[in-house]
Design an enzyme around this catalytic site. Structure first.
Site, short mmCIF file in Angstrom:
data_model
loop_
_atom_site.label_atom_id
_atom_site.label_comp_id
_atom_site.label_asym_id
_atom_site.label_seq_id
_atom_site.Cartn_x
_atom_site.Cartn_y
_atom_site.Cartn_z
N ASP A 112 80.71 44.40 54.37
CA ASP A 112 79.35 43.85 54.29
C ASP A 112 79.44 42.36 54.61
OD1 ASP A 112 76.73 42.97 53.19
OD2 ASP A 112 76.68 44.98 52.32
N ASN A 113 78.45 41.85 55.33
CA ASN A 113 78.43 40.40 55.59
C ASN A 113 77.58 39.64 54.57
OD1 ASN A 113 75.83 40.93 56.33
ND2 ASN A 113 76.00 40.19 58.44
N PHE B 298 63.05 59.09 52.47
CA PHE B 298 61.64 58.82 52.27
C PHE B 298 61.54 57.46 51.53
CE2 PHE B 298 59.10 62.04 54.33
CZ PHE B 298 60.13 62.70 54.97
N TYR C 123 61.90 47.76 63.83
CA TYR C 123 62.80 48.37 62.84
C TYR C 123 62.82 49.89 63.01
CZ TYR C 123 64.42 50.48 58.56
OH TYR C 123 65.08 51.30 57.68
N ASN D 9 72.10 40.26 53.17
CA ASN D 9 70.95 40.58 52.32
C ASN D 9 71.41 41.14 50.98
OD1 ASN D 9 68.12 40.72 51.93
ND2 ASN D 9 68.20 42.95 52.23
N PHE E 231 75.40 52.09 56.16
CA PHE E 231 74.15 51.56 55.62
C PHE E 231 73.79 50.20 56.21
CE2 PHE E 231 76.23 54.09 52.37
CZ PHE E 231 75.22 54.95 51.99
P1 NAD Z 1 69.97 46.39 51.94
O1 NAD Z 1 69.48 45.25 52.77
O2 NAD Z 1 69.96 46.22 50.47
O3 NAD Z 1 71.44 46.80 52.40
C1 NAD Z 1 71.90 46.62 53.70
C2 NAD Z 1 73.26 45.93 53.62
O4 NAD Z 1 73.77 45.71 54.96
C3 NAD Z 1 73.19 44.56 52.95
O5 NAD Z 1 74.18 44.50 51.96
C4 NAD Z 1 73.46 43.58 54.07
O6 NAD Z 1 74.10 42.40 53.62
C5 NAD Z 1 74.33 44.41 55.00
N1 NAD Z 1 74.29 43.97 56.39
C6 NAD Z 1 73.22 43.65 57.14
N2 NAD Z 1 73.60 43.32 58.39
C7 NAD Z 1 74.94 43.46 58.43
C8 NAD Z 1 75.92 43.27 59.44
N3 NAD Z 1 75.58 42.86 60.67
N4 NAD Z 1 77.22 43.51 59.15
C9 NAD Z 1 77.57 43.91 57.90
N5 NAD Z 1 76.69 44.09 56.91
C10 NAD Z 1 75.39 43.87 57.17
O7 NAD Z 1 69.13 47.66 52.37
P2 NAD Z 1 69.08 49.12 51.73
O8 NAD Z 1 67.72 49.31 51.18
O9 NAD Z 1 70.25 49.34 50.86
O10 NAD Z 1 69.18 50.00 53.04
C11 NAD Z 1 70.41 50.56 53.47
C12 NAD Z 1 70.16 51.32 54.76
O11 NAD Z 1 69.19 52.32 54.55
C13 NAD Z 1 69.62 50.43 55.89
O12 NAD Z 1 70.20 50.85 57.09
C14 NAD Z 1 68.14 50.73 55.87
O13 NAD Z 1 67.55 50.52 57.13
C15 NAD Z 1 68.13 52.19 55.48
N6 NAD Z 1 66.87 52.62 54.83
C16 NAD Z 1 66.42 51.94 53.73
C17 NAD Z 1 65.23 52.33 53.13
C18 NAD Z 1 64.67 51.58 51.94
O14 NAD Z 1 63.48 51.74 51.65
N7 NAD Z 1 65.45 50.80 51.21
C19 NAD Z 1 64.53 53.43 53.63
C20 NAD Z 1 65.03 54.11 54.75
C21 NAD Z 1 66.22 53.68 55.33
C1 WQD Z 2 54.20 52.33 50.04
C2 WQD Z 2 52.69 52.39 49.83
C3 WQD Z 2 51.49 50.79 51.15
C4 WQD Z 2 53.03 47.22 49.13
C5 WQD Z 2 58.56 51.33 54.26
C6 WQD Z 2 59.27 51.62 55.56
C7 WQD Z 2 60.30 52.70 55.40
C8 WQD Z 2 61.24 52.39 54.26
C9 WQD Z 2 60.46 52.16 53.01
C10 WQD Z 2 63.06 51.03 55.13
C11 WQD Z 2 51.90 52.25 51.13
C12 WQD Z 2 51.31 50.49 49.68
C13 WQD Z 2 52.78 48.52 49.51
C14 WQD Z 2 51.99 46.46 48.53
C15 WQD Z 2 50.55 48.37 48.71
N1 WQD Z 2 61.99 51.19 54.45
N2 WQD Z 2 51.56 49.08 49.30
N3 WQD Z 2 50.80 47.08 48.34
O1 WQD Z 2 55.49 51.48 53.98
O2 WQD Z 2 55.94 53.78 53.01
O3 WQD Z 2 57.80 52.48 53.92
O4 WQD Z 2 59.52 51.09 53.23
O5 WQD Z 2 63.63 51.76 55.81
O6 WQD Z 2 61.01 52.80 56.57
O7 WQD Z 2 58.31 52.00 56.51
O8 WQD Z 2 56.76 51.74 51.81
O9 WQD Z 2 56.73 50.61 49.63
O10 WQD Z 2 55.97 49.33 51.67
O11 WQD Z 2 54.53 51.15 50.79
O12 WQD Z 2 49.43 48.86 48.53
O13 WQD Z 2 52.15 45.27 48.21
O14 WQD Z 2 52.30 51.27 49.03
O15 WQD Z 2 50.30 50.53 51.86
O16 WQD Z 2 50.77 53.07 51.02
P1 WQD Z 2 56.38 52.38 53.25
P2 WQD Z 2 56.05 50.63 50.96
#
Ligand code: NAD
Ligand code: WQD
Length: 343
Positions: A35-36, A182, A153, A39, A84
């Site tokens: 991890d870098n 989800f 994204y 975030n 991730f």
């Molecule tokens: P997060 O930001 O907490 O974790 C991502 C990690 O990747 C961080 O620790 C960050 O420091 C590290 N990182 C970023 N760029 C990097 C790089 N170039 N090299 C090495 N490390 C790097 O996010 P998360 O919520 O834990 O999400 C993890 C994965 O799941 C991501 O790929 C995200 O897109 C995906 N995802 C997340 C959600 C969500 O709602 N949290 C939903 C769907 C998909």
């Molecule tokens: C959920 C519901 C908003 C904030 C996104 C990405 C998805 C994943 C998860 C990374 C929606 C409503 C939200 C607020 C609100 N991320 N809302 N007030 O948009 O379903 O998904 O995050 O991969 O890829 O698209 O999640 O939690 O932002 O929103 O009313 O301040 O809450 O409109 O209906 P979303 P969310």
């Protein structure tokens, strides 16, 4: 389950990665985290070590650094990778698309190339339900059409999915599982690890949690004129520990076959924004001031999963409900009002 697997977790210090790290250690895997800390904080890994009594090999580095990846694969006999690492803020991706494509797409390509050089062909990839775009037919299953994501994204995730599918077709040694998450929420019940939102959260539950803790005055509810039961957006919220268990199940499955597989990880049940607010009010014992504002551009009215394929092929299904998610999220927020303070 093969307990002797040695797994590289890219992004393992992040929100989802740290919970998967914990579950992997509990399951007896050996784990290396790359991890870098762009975030996240090193503190999350320390806390997982403390919770599990196990030691993690932590590498500070970037997934786009091919030499560093080669070094890691040479030093450690890695059997599989869970990937991730990436950037995930939708708004930021609209403002800085190149940064997003570079990290998410180029980073994934660099990682896969290094894996191939090292002879490591087993990969679990973090994707998102936002690749479905705006659909009217619910629930969403793995055969539902992929939509047109509303942000760089979302596109970056869809592009990587395609790249991985092509890669698996090009060489039968690959065994790749894409997991479409989800809406992950919640935290480990200890309150020790959770989502450390930097700046103003864009996701619903982290925002509500900051309102409950007094860091924000009120929640803006984006739209109450959607064609849903109460007019607010409906999502399939899934506890981050259920999600983590899905990764172990997927990894287990990938050890038994090759090719490309895709699984939705959701509960199969949708909740509206107003239901989540009420649930959080119960969890924290106070009211959440909120007001209705116009819809957020790019949002879909509703999204929930059909988790049947993961159930039949992985033997996985979610166990925890919305109440558990919100109670655990609130505990984490209360115990760590400013997240991980030590870097
Ligand atoms: P997060 O930001 O907490 O974790 C991502 C990690 O990747 C961080 O620790 C960050 O420091 C590290 N990182 C970023 N760029 C990097 C790089 N170039 N090299 C090495 N490390 C790097 O996010 P998360 O919520 O834990 O999400 C993890 C994965 O799941 C991501 O790929 C995200 O897109 C995906 N995802 C997340 C959600 C969500 O709602 N949290 C939903 C769907 C998909
Ligand atoms: C959920 C519901 C908003 C904030 C996104 C990405 C998805 C994943 C998860 C990374 C929606 C409503 C939200 C607020 C609100 N991320 N809302 N007030 O948009 O379903 O998904 O995050 O991969 O890829 O698209 O999640 O939690 O932002 O929103 O009313 O301040 O809450 O409109 O209906 P979303 P969310």
């Amino acid at each position: 389950m093969n307990k002797k697997l040695k797994i590289l977790l890219t992004g393992g210090a992040g929100y989802i990665g740290s919970h998967v790290l914990l579950r992997c250690l509990e399951a007896g895997y050996e784990v290396i985290v790359l991890d870098n800390l762009e975030n996240s904080s090193r503190e999350s890994v320390r806390r997982v070590e403390h919770l599990t009594g196990r030691v993690v090999h932590f590498c500070l580095g970037d997934i786009r650094d091919a030499e560093n990846l080669d070094r890691i694969f040479t030093e450690h006999q890695v059997d599989a990778v869970m990937h991730f690492a990436g950037l995930k803020a939708i708004g930021e991706s609209l403002a800085e698309p190149l940064r997003y494509y570079d990290t998410n797409v180029n980073g994934s390509v660099t990682l896969c190339a290094a894996m191939a050089r090292a002879g490591v062909f087993r990969l679990v990839f973090s994707s998102t339900a936002s690749v479905y775009g705006n659909q009217t037919e619910m629930p969403l299953n793995e055969s539902s059409p992929r939509g047109s994501p509303a942000s760089p994204y979302g596109w970056s995730k869809l592009m990587v999915e395609q790249i991985l599918e092509d890669l698996a077709s090009s060489d039968p040694r690959w065994s790749i599982g894409t997991l479409r998450y989800f809406n992950p929420v919640g935290a480990h019940p200890s309150g020790q690890i959770g989502e450390d939102s930097q700046g103003e959260p864009s996701n619903l539950v982290p925002y509500i949690a900051q309102v409950a803790s007094g860091r924000r005055k009120h929640l803006s509810v984006y739209g109450n004129d959607y064609p849903t039961t109460d007019g607010t957006g409906v999502r399939d919220y899934i506890h981050v520990l259920d999600l983590a268990d899905g990764h172990l199940a997927a990894m287990d499955r990938l050890t038994q076959s090759t090719g490309y597989k895709l699984w939705n990880l959701g509960t199969g049940q949708g909740f509206s924004v107003q239901e989540v607010i009420r649930g959080f009010e119960q969890a924290c014992g106070q009211s959440i001031p909120h007001r209705f504002v116009p819809r957020r551009p790019g949002d879909v009215a509703q999204s929930w999963a059909d988790p049947a394929l993961a159930r039949s092929e992985l033997g996985w299904q979610s166990k925890l409900g919305l109440d558990d998610m919100l109670a655990d999220h609130w505990r984490w927020q209360k115990m760590n009002p400013t997240g991980y303070t030590k870097k």
